[in-house]
Design an enzyme around this catalytic site. Structure first.
Site, mmCIF file in Angstrom:
data_model
loop_
_atom_site.group_PDB
_atom_site.id
_atom_site.type_symbol
_atom_site.label_atom_id
_atom_site.label_comp_id
_atom_site.label_asym_id
_atom_site.label_seq_id
_atom_site.Cartn_x
_atom_site.Cartn_y
_atom_site.Cartn_z
ATOM 1 N N ASN A 65 1.543 -2.833 -3.626
ATOM 2 C CA ASN A 65 0.442 -3.167 -2.713
ATOM 3 C C ASN A 65 0.794 -4.270 -1.730
ATOM 4 O OD1 ASN A 65 -1.213 -1.235 -3.774
ATOM 5 N ND2 ASN A 65 -2.530 -2.638 -4.904
ATOM 6 N N CYS A 66 2.057 -4.556 -1.562
ATOM 7 C CA CYS A 66 2.506 -5.625 -0.669
ATOM 8 C C CYS A 66 2.614 -5.110 0.768
ATOM 9 C CB CYS A 66 3.875 -6.130 -1.146
ATOM 10 S SG CYS A 66 4.567 -7.463 -0.134
ATOM 11 N N GLY A 67 2.413 -6.002 1.712
ATOM 12 C CA GLY A 67 2.595 -5.666 3.119
ATOM 13 C C GLY A 67 4.030 -5.273 3.453
#
Length: 190
Positions: A65-67
């Site tokens: 879920n990281c950018g």
């Protein structure tokens, strides 16, 4: 008399410094290499880094879920380009930065495969910072304290003999010239 005094003082200094210098050299020799560590495999088993002796290893702490999750795909391109020449790529999922890894086990690798086509190896979710960090990450932090992970998608390049060649920040593009050059040099050294 002056020459004799210098010789005696030199021998005394050498005798005193010898054990200190020998102790430092022994400490460096006893320090484990990256090949001393293993990671739990998502879905069971282990990834002993010693199995990749003679090959460069890229270890990347990841989060779905990281950018920076787009780097899963870029890492896949790197993997496709260099795996046939010996590069090992290990994704090490972590929830340490911003709680951005909500999944567990094989579900992490599956999500990265479905969303980004990732086919390289995935370890089990692992702590990568602080006193509870995986032993590899504590070792790497001791080796290069200025290159510790500050966010997801930090990359460590391990040399063919297990030495830590460098750390690359989350901002470093996996296909950027600095990392690609370092990998290429290590592959050519073999």
């Amino acid at each position: 008399m002056t020459v004799l005094r210098r010789e005696v003082l030199g021998m005394l200094a050498g005798a005193c410094a010898g054990p200190v210098l020998a102790g430092r050299a022994a400490a460096r020799e006893e320090a484990p290499s990256a090949l001393s560590f293993s990671f739990a495999r998502a879905g069971g088993g282990m990834y002993p880094l010693s199995a990749y002796r003679g090959k460069p290893i890229l270890i990347v702490n990841t989060a779905t879920n990281c950018g920076f999750a787009g780097q899963f795909a870029t890492l896949e391109q790197l993997w496709q380009r260099y795996s046939g020449r010996g590069l090992m790529l290990l994704a090490v999922p972590s929830n340490d930065f911003g709680g951005q890894e909500p999944l567990n086990g094989a579900a992490i690798a599956e999500a990265a495969r479905q969303s980004h086509g990732a086919t390289y190896a995935f370890a089990e979710k692992t702590v990568v910072k602080g006193p509870d960090a995986h032993p590899f990450y504590r070792w790497a932090a001791a080796q290069r304290p200025w290159e510790v992970p500050k966010w997801n998608f930090h990359k460590y390049l391990i040399g063919r003999s297990g030495e830590l060649l460098g750390g690359y920040s989350s901002m470093a593009d996996p296909l950027g010239p600095q990392l690609v050059r370092a990998i290429g040099q290590e592959l050519q050294a073999g």
